[in-house]
Design a protein around this motif. Sequence first.
Motif, PDB file in Angstrom:
ATOM      1  N   LEU A   7      -5.789 -16.715  14.086  1.00  0.00           N
ATOM      2  CA  LEU A   7      -6.762 -16.056  13.216  1.00  0.00           C
ATOM      3  C   LEU A   7      -6.518 -14.547  13.174  1.00  0.00           C
ATOM      4  O   LEU A   7      -6.572 -13.930  12.100  1.00  0.00           O
ATOM      5  N   THR A   8      -6.218 -13.964  14.311  1.00  0.00           N
ATOM      6  CA  THR A   8      -5.936 -12.530  14.368  1.00  0.00           C
ATOM      7  C   THR A   8      -4.718 -12.181  13.534  1.00  0.00           C
ATOM      8  O   THR A   8      -4.722 -11.195  12.791  1.00  0.00           O
ATOM      9  N   VAL A   9      -3.664 -12.983  13.643  1.00  0.00           N
ATOM     10  CA  VAL A   9      -2.444 -12.738  12.872  1.00  0.00           C
ATOM     11  C   VAL A   9      -2.729 -12.857  11.375  1.00  0.00           C
ATOM     12  O   VAL A   9      -2.298 -12.028  10.568  1.00  0.00           O
ATOM     13  N   VAL A  10      -3.474 -13.876  10.975  1.00  0.00           N
ATOM     14  CA  VAL A  10      -3.794 -14.080   9.558  1.00  0.00           C
ATOM     15  C   VAL A  10      -4.614 -12.906   9.026  1.00  0.00           C
ATOM     16  O   VAL A  10      -4.343 -12.391   7.937  1.00  0.00           O
ATOM     17  N   VAL A  11      -5.613 -12.464   9.786  1.00  0.00           N
ATOM     18  CA  VAL A  11      -6.436 -11.338   9.362  1.00  0.00           C
ATOM     19  C   VAL A  11      -5.590 -10.067   9.246  1.00  0.00           C
ATOM     20  O   VAL A  11      -5.715  -9.304   8.266  1.00  0.00           O
ATOM     21  N   CYS A  12      -4.706  -9.826  10.194  1.00  0.00           N
ATOM     22  CA  CYS A  12      -3.840  -8.638  10.145  1.00  0.00           C
ATOM     23  C   CYS A  12      -2.928  -8.677   8.921  1.00  0.00           C
ATOM     24  O   CYS A  12      -2.745  -7.658   8.239  1.00  0.00           O
ATOM     25  N   VAL A  13      -2.358  -9.838   8.640  1.00  0.00           N
ATOM     26  CA  VAL A  13      -1.482  -9.964   7.475  1.00  0.00           C
ATOM     27  C   VAL A  13      -2.272  -9.709   6.190  1.00  0.00           C
ATOM     28  O   VAL A  13      -1.800  -9.019   5.285  1.00  0.00           O
ATOM     29  N   LEU A  14      -3.476 -10.243   6.094  1.00  0.00           N
ATOM     30  CA  LEU A  14      -4.308 -10.010   4.913  1.00  0.00           C
ATOM     31  C   LEU A  14      -4.644  -8.533   4.739  1.00  0.00           C
ATOM     32  O   LEU A  14      -4.614  -8.009   3.624  1.00  0.00           O
ATOM     33  N   ILE A  15      -4.951  -7.859   5.827  1.00  0.00           N
ATOM     34  CA  ILE A  15      -5.262  -6.430   5.759  1.00  0.00           C
ATOM     35  C   ILE A  15      -4.043  -5.648   5.278  1.00  0.00           C
ATOM     36  O   ILE A  15      -4.155  -4.754   4.437  1.00  0.00           O
ATOM     37  N   ILE A  16      -2.875  -5.986   5.781  1.00  0.00           N
ATOM     38  CA  ILE A  16      -1.648  -5.305   5.366  1.00  0.00           C
ATOM     39  C   ILE A  16      -1.370  -5.542   3.889  1.00  0.00           C
ATOM     40  O   ILE A  16      -1.010  -4.621   3.149  1.00  0.00           O
ATOM     41  N   VAL A  17      -1.561  -6.771   3.421  1.00  0.00           N
ATOM     42  CA  VAL A  17      -1.321  -7.087   2.010  1.00  0.00           C
ATOM     43  C   VAL A  17      -2.302  -6.330   1.122  1.00  0.00           C
ATOM     44  O   VAL A  17      -1.909  -5.747   0.103  1.00  0.00           O
ATOM     45  N   VAL A  18      -3.574  -6.307   1.484  1.00  0.00           N
ATOM     46  CA  VAL A  18      -4.573  -5.587   0.691  1.00  0.00           C
ATOM     47  C   VAL A  18      -4.262  -4.091   0.664  1.00  0.00           C
ATOM     48  O   VAL A  18      -4.331  -3.448  -0.384  1.00  0.00           O
ATOM     49  N   ALA A  19      -3.898  -3.531   1.806  1.00  0.00           N
ATOM     50  CA  ALA A  19      -3.551  -2.111   1.856  1.00  0.00           C
ATOM     51  C   ALA A  19      -2.343  -1.821   0.970  1.00  0.00           C
ATOM     52  O   ALA A  19      -2.303  -0.818   0.252  1.00  0.00           O
ATOM     53  N   GLY A  20      -1.352  -2.699   1.002  1.00  0.00           N
ATOM     54  CA  GLY A  20      -0.172  -2.527   0.154  1.00  0.00           C
ATOM     55  C   GLY A  20      -0.518  -2.567  -1.320  1.00  0.00           C
ATOM     56  O   GLY A  20      -0.011  -1.765  -2.116  1.00  0.00           O
ATOM     57  N   LEU A  21      -1.390  -3.485  -1.705  1.00  0.00           N
ATOM     58  CA  LEU A  21      -1.810  -3.564  -3.108  1.00  0.00           C
ATOM     59  C   LEU A  21      -2.572  -2.316  -3.546  1.00  0.00           C
ATOM     60  O   LEU A  21      -2.384  -1.817  -4.652  1.00  0.00           O
ATOM     61  N   ILE A  22      -3.421  -1.809  -2.675  1.00  0.00           N
ATOM     62  CA  ILE A  22      -4.167  -0.584  -2.998  1.00  0.00           C
ATOM     63  C   ILE A  22      -3.215   0.591  -3.155  1.00  0.00           C
ATOM     64  O   ILE A  22      -3.316   1.366  -4.116  1.00  0.00           O
ATOM     65  N   ILE A  23      -2.291   0.742  -2.246  1.00  0.00           N
ATOM     66  CA  ILE A  23      -1.316   1.834  -2.323  1.00  0.00           C
ATOM     67  C   ILE A  23      -0.480   1.709  -3.589  1.00  0.00           C
ATOM     68  O   ILE A  23      -0.255   2.686  -4.307  1.00  0.00           O
ATOM     69  N   PHE A  24      -0.014   0.504  -3.884  1.00  0.00           N
ATOM     70  CA  PHE A  24       0.804   0.284  -5.081  1.00  0.00           C
ATOM     71  C   PHE A  24       0.029   0.661  -6.339  1.00  0.00           C
ATOM     72  O   PHE A  24       0.554   1.331  -7.230  1.00  0.00           O
ATOM     73  N   SER A  25      -1.230   0.258  -6.431  1.00  0.00           N
ATOM     74  CA  SER A  25      -2.006   0.568  -7.633  1.00  0.00           C
ATOM     75  C   SER A  25      -2.256   2.070  -7.765  1.00  0.00           C
ATOM     76  O   SER A  25      -2.224   2.612  -8.866  1.00  0.00           O
ATOM     77  N   GLN A  26      -2.486   2.760  -6.646  1.00  0.00           N
ATOM     78  CA  GLN A  26      -2.705   4.205  -6.700  1.00  0.00           C
ATOM     79  C   GLN A  26      -1.445   4.948  -7.123  1.00  0.00           C
ATOM     80  O   GLN A  26      -1.506   5.890  -7.912  1.00  0.00           O
ATOM     81  N   VAL A  27      -0.308   4.538  -6.595  1.00  0.00           N
ATOM     82  CA  VAL A  27       0.959   5.172  -6.968  1.00  0.00           C
ATOM     83  C   VAL A  27       1.234   4.950  -8.443  1.00  0.00           C
ATOM     84  O   VAL A  27       1.651   5.859  -9.159  1.00  0.00           O
ATOM     85  N   ARG A  28       0.973   3.764  -8.907  1.00  0.00           N
ATOM     86  CA  ARG A  28       1.216   3.437 -10.317  1.00  0.00           C
ATOM     87  C   ARG A  28       0.316   4.271 -11.226  1.00  0.00           C
ATOM     88  O   ARG A  28       0.759   4.813 -12.230  1.00  0.00           O
ATOM     89  N   LYS A  29      -0.952   4.420 -10.871  1.00  0.00           N
ATOM     90  CA  LYS A  29      -1.873   5.230 -11.668  1.00  0.00           C
ATOM     91  C   LYS A  29      -1.458   6.695 -11.671  1.00  0.00           C
ATOM     92  O   LYS A  29      -1.534   7.355 -12.698  1.00  0.00           O
ATOM     93  N   SER A  30      -1.039   7.207 -10.527  1.00  0.00           N
ATOM     94  CA  SER A  30      -0.656   8.614 -10.466  1.00  0.00           C
ATOM     95  C   SER A  30       0.604   8.874 -11.276  1.00  0.00           C
ATOM     96  O   SER A  30       0.740   9.909 -11.906  1.00  0.00           O
ATOM     97  N   ARG A  31       1.535   7.937 -11.292  1.00  0.00           N
ATOM     98  CA  ARG A  31       2.742   8.115 -12.101  1.00  0.00           C
ATOM     99  C   ARG A  31       2.409   8.073 -13.582  1.00  0.00           C
ATOM    100  O   ARG A  31       2.968   8.832 -14.360  1.00  0.00           O
ATOM    101  N   GLU A  32       1.504   7.196 -13.996  1.00  0.00           N
ATOM    102  CA  GLU A  32       1.104   7.136 -15.395  1.00  0.00           C
ATOM    103  C   GLU A  32       0.433   8.435 -15.805  1.00  0.00           C
ATOM    104  O   GLU A  32       0.670   8.948 -16.889  1.00  0.00           O
ATOM    105  N   GLY A  33      -0.405   8.972 -14.936  1.00  0.00           N
ATOM    106  CA  GLY A  33      -1.070  10.236 -15.231  1.00  0.00           C
ATOM    107  C   GLY A  33      -0.091  11.379 -15.354  1.00  0.00           C
ATOM    108  O   GLY A  33      -0.224  12.247 -16.204  1.00  0.00           O
ATOM    109  N   PHE A  34       0.924  11.395 -14.513  1.00  0.00           N
ATOM    110  CA  PHE A  34       1.931  12.447 -14.558  1.00  0.00           C
ATOM    111  C   PHE A  34       2.710  12.382 -15.857  1.00  0.00           C
ATOM    112  O   PHE A  34       2.972  13.405 -16.482  1.00  0.00           O
TER     113      PHE A  34
END
Length: 87
Positions: A7-34
Amino acid sequence: MDWKKTLTVVVCVLIIVVAGLIIFSQVRKSREGFIKEASVEAVQREIERIQKDPNIPPDVKANLIRQLQAELARAQAKQPQAQPTSP
């Protein structure tokens, strides 16, 4: 005890995936704005400023101007074309 580790491993993997998606979306938005901020006039002014600057070596100046001209072409392609209106 084994299911707690799983359960700990699954939760950690989910947190990493969600963080990656958030970072990816922010980078994409900032590049579009630029890209949107790079208007044709701003790029042309920057090219003129570089051409007039005596402190920039000629080879560096040529590379900078070439890159800005490519950016200018992208900015012109992104601007909506004015539609002719009929009387």
